[in-house]
Design an enzyme around this catalytic site. Structure first.
Site, PDB file in Angstrom:
ATOM      1  N   HIS A 190       0.797  -1.227   0.000  1.00 33.18           N
ATOM      2  CA  HIS A 190       0.000   0.000   0.000  1.00 33.18           C
ATOM      3  C   HIS A 190       0.828   1.274   0.000  1.00 33.18           C
ATOM      4  CE1 HIS A 190       0.940  -0.153   4.263  1.00 33.18           C
ATOM      5  NE2 HIS A 190       0.573   1.100   4.343  1.00 33.18           N
TER       6      HIS A 190
HETATM    7  C1  UD1 Z   1      -2.252   5.419   6.077  1.00 31.91           C
HETATM    8  C2  UD1 Z   1      -0.906   5.844   6.675  1.00 31.91           C
HETATM    9  C3  UD1 Z   1       0.092   4.705   6.545  1.00 31.91           C
HETATM   10  C4  UD1 Z   1      -0.451   3.405   7.090  1.00 31.91           C
HETATM   11  C5  UD1 Z   1      -1.781   3.108   6.414  1.00 31.91           C
HETATM   12  C6  UD1 Z   1      -2.393   1.825   6.881  1.00 31.91           C
HETATM   13  C7  UD1 Z   1      -0.348   8.233   6.491  1.00 31.91           C
HETATM   14  C8  UD1 Z   1       0.499   9.201   5.791  1.00 31.91           C
HETATM   15  N1  UD1 Z   1      -0.361   6.990   5.993  1.00 31.91           N
HETATM   16  O1  UD1 Z   1      -2.039   5.236   4.695  1.00 31.91           O
HETATM   17  O2  UD1 Z   1       1.266   5.048   7.242  1.00 31.91           O
HETATM   18  O3  UD1 Z   1       0.468   2.380   6.863  1.00 31.91           O
HETATM   19  O4  UD1 Z   1      -2.662   4.199   6.672  1.00 31.91           O
HETATM   20  O5  UD1 Z   1      -3.576   1.574   6.210  1.00 31.91           O
HETATM   21  O6  UD1 Z   1      -0.968   8.570   7.467  1.00 31.91           O
HETATM   22  N2  UD1 Z   1      -9.436   5.087   1.998  1.00 31.91           N
HETATM   23  C9  UD1 Z   1     -10.625   4.407   2.013  1.00 31.91           C
HETATM   24  N3  UD1 Z   1     -11.223   4.184   3.222  1.00 31.91           N
HETATM   25  C10 UD1 Z   1     -10.682   4.593   4.393  1.00 31.91           C
HETATM   26  C11 UD1 Z   1      -9.469   5.293   4.359  1.00 31.91           C
HETATM   27  C12 UD1 Z   1      -8.850   5.513   3.167  1.00 31.91           C
HETATM   28  O7  UD1 Z   1     -11.153   4.032   0.986  1.00 31.91           O
HETATM   29  O8  UD1 Z   1     -11.264   4.329   5.453  1.00 31.91           O
HETATM   30  C13 UD1 Z   1      -8.769   5.323   0.700  1.00 31.91           C
HETATM   31  C14 UD1 Z   1      -9.006   6.717   0.222  1.00 31.91           C
HETATM   32  O9  UD1 Z   1      -9.182   6.663  -1.151  1.00 31.91           O
HETATM   33  C15 UD1 Z   1      -7.709   7.426   0.523  1.00 31.91           C
HETATM   34  C16 UD1 Z   1      -6.674   6.291   0.447  1.00 31.91           C
HETATM   35  O10 UD1 Z   1      -7.383   5.120   0.867  1.00 31.91           O
HETATM   36  O11 UD1 Z   1      -7.458   8.454  -0.346  1.00 31.91           O
HETATM   37  C17 UD1 Z   1      -5.486   6.508   1.311  1.00 31.91           C
HETATM   38  O12 UD1 Z   1      -5.862   6.727   2.675  1.00 31.91           O
HETATM   39  P1  UD1 Z   1      -4.940   7.602   3.642  1.00 31.91           P
HETATM   40  O13 UD1 Z   1      -5.542   7.700   4.980  1.00 31.91           O
HETATM   41  O14 UD1 Z   1      -4.579   8.879   2.950  1.00 31.91           O
HETATM   42  O15 UD1 Z   1      -3.590   6.814   3.703  1.00 31.91           O
HETATM   43  P2  UD1 Z   1      -3.262   5.234   3.698  1.00 31.91           P
HETATM   44  O16 UD1 Z   1      -2.715   4.889   2.363  1.00 31.91           O
HETATM   45  O17 UD1 Z   1      -4.399   4.442   4.234  1.00 31.91           O
END
Ligand code: UD1
Length: 363
Positions: free
Chosen positions: A210
């Site tokens: 991821h």
């Molecule tokens: C975040 C953390 C990362 C951790 C990971 C575990 C940061 C910078 N990154 O990354 O360190 O390893 O979580 O999962 O804080 N999304 C959903 N549903 C949700 C949340 C997110 O669909 O409940 C999708 C959204 O499209 C979003 C993308 O996932 O844009 C990324 O989510 P985000 O919270 O920005 O970062 P992660 O990649 O999850």
């Protein structure tokens, strides 16, 4: 003593649960002395990334959900800061406890310090020295502001001292994520995919990817998937993070032995990990969990903020080159993977040690 605990994204929940358990145990033993509020920033909002973890890890409902949601790095961080500032002003506290290295960790630390509230960072001091990772920036900012550090390793202690932290601010307590793993292992649940993919103990791989560096570029992601799928005939179980799903759904071809599925609950995922032949990952937490379970871990990164999983545990960094991956899989097939040991204080009692320290702090 009044505490405010912060949790926002999936890996935070495994880290916060043992601290809450230890506080509740302490309160039951000594009459209520430590009160706490649990703040969920809403960074992760899907049930599969949040609610199911609260349920399985028996974390009490958050007192508030700040509803930050997704966005760019700045948008998400800013939304958490705006909402947490209001919450903290309305609910004064002695200490804000942040865990890990996600955007919620850094955002809440900045807010608390600007309101002159003390901050403790659980998992302080770890460094990848890779400034392209958003998490590295989160770690550096958080650690430059925090007042107390609860650390997972000797290397983290050294990093903190090298960046100017005083000995008396650093408490080497071990790894709360491992508290959760050791406590919950007996309740692990066989995931549905076990039968669907006809899995057998020790005869499949688990894959998780991821990191933006591996999953934000379609050409790179496609070549990684192809390399992984063609280097082994065994099934590869791939619980796909929502971020990764966006790009996964654009792939023209997926190797037939890669079984993609939805993100798993914690108890299903640890079942899958403990029975696997090996794990291929770019996650931080999975490097630690495989070390404790004694499962070979092939990490598709060039660096790790958790070097003890390599020097002591079962983890190896292979970068993202196909050749290094082939070599790693050959080594595994030939039975030459290192055995590994468990790092110091990763013993399931870190939550208790944190509470013991908290009781000595004066505000
Ligand atoms: C975040 C953390 C990362 C951790 C990971 C575990 C940061 C910078 N990154 O990354 O360190 O390893 O979580 O999962 O804080 N999304 C959903 N549903 C949700 C949340 C997110 O669909 O409940 C999708 C959204 O499209 C979003 C993308 O996932 O844009 C990324 O989510 P985000 O919270 O920005 O970062 P992660 O990649 O999850």
């Amino acid at each position: 003593m009044k505490l405010t605990l912060i949790a926002g994204a999936r890996p935070n929940f495994m880290k916060i649960a043992p601290i809450i358990r230890a506080i509740e145990k302490e309160n039951a033993l000594s009459g209520k002395t430590i009160s706490f509020r649990l703040v969920h920033t809403g960074q992760h909002y899907d049930d599969r990334l949040s609610k199911i973890f609260f349920k399985q890890l028996q974390i009490p409902d958050a007192d508030v959900n700040l509803g930050a949601g997704s966005g760019t790095q700045a948008e998400q961080t800013a939304r958490i800061m705006i909402e947490f500032e209001k919450d903290l002003l309305a609910n004064p506290t002695d200490l804000v406890i942040v865990v890990g290295d996600v955007n919620s960790t850094m955002a809440c630390t900045i807010v608390a310090k600007k309101l002159n509230v003390k901050v403790a960072h659980v998992e302080g001091g770890i460094r990848s020295f890779d400034m392209t990772m958003p998490e590295e920036i989160n770690r550096m900012v958080t650690d430059s502001l925090a007042d107390y550090f609860f650390t997972t390793s000797v290397v983290a202690n050294k990093n903190l001292k090298a960046s100017g932290a005083a000995e008396k601010q650093i408490f080497f307590v071990g790894n709360t994520m491992i508290d959760t793993l050791t406590l919950r292992l007996k309740d692990a649940i066989k995931p549905e995919i076990w039968n669907n993919a006809n899995l057998k103990k020790g005869e499949y791989f688990v894959l998780t990817l991821h990191r933006p560096s591996n999953v934000d570029d379609l050409v790179k992601f496609a070549s990684l998937m192809k390399a992984i799928g063609t280097q082994t005939a065994l099934p590869i179980i791939f619980p796909v993070h929502p971020r990764t799903m966006k790009i996964f759904s654009q792939l023209k071809e997926v190797p037939p032995n890669i079984f993609a599925c939805d993100p798993m609950s914690y108890l299903e995922f640890i079942y899958l990990l403990k029975e696997a032949k090996a794990v291929i990952t770019d996650s931080g937490g999975v490097q630690e969990e495989t070390t404790v379970l004694g499962i070979p871990c092939i990490t598709l990164r060039n660096n790790t903020e958790r070097p003890e999983t390599v020097s002591i545990g079962t983890n190896e960094m292979v970068g993202d080159h196909k050749d290094a991956l082939i070599q790693a899989l050959d080594k595994l097939a030939n039975g030459k993977w290192k055995k590994g040991k468990i790092p110091e204080l990763w013993d399931g009692r870190t939550g208790e040690r944190i509470v013991k320290v908290l009781k000595t702090l004066k505000f």
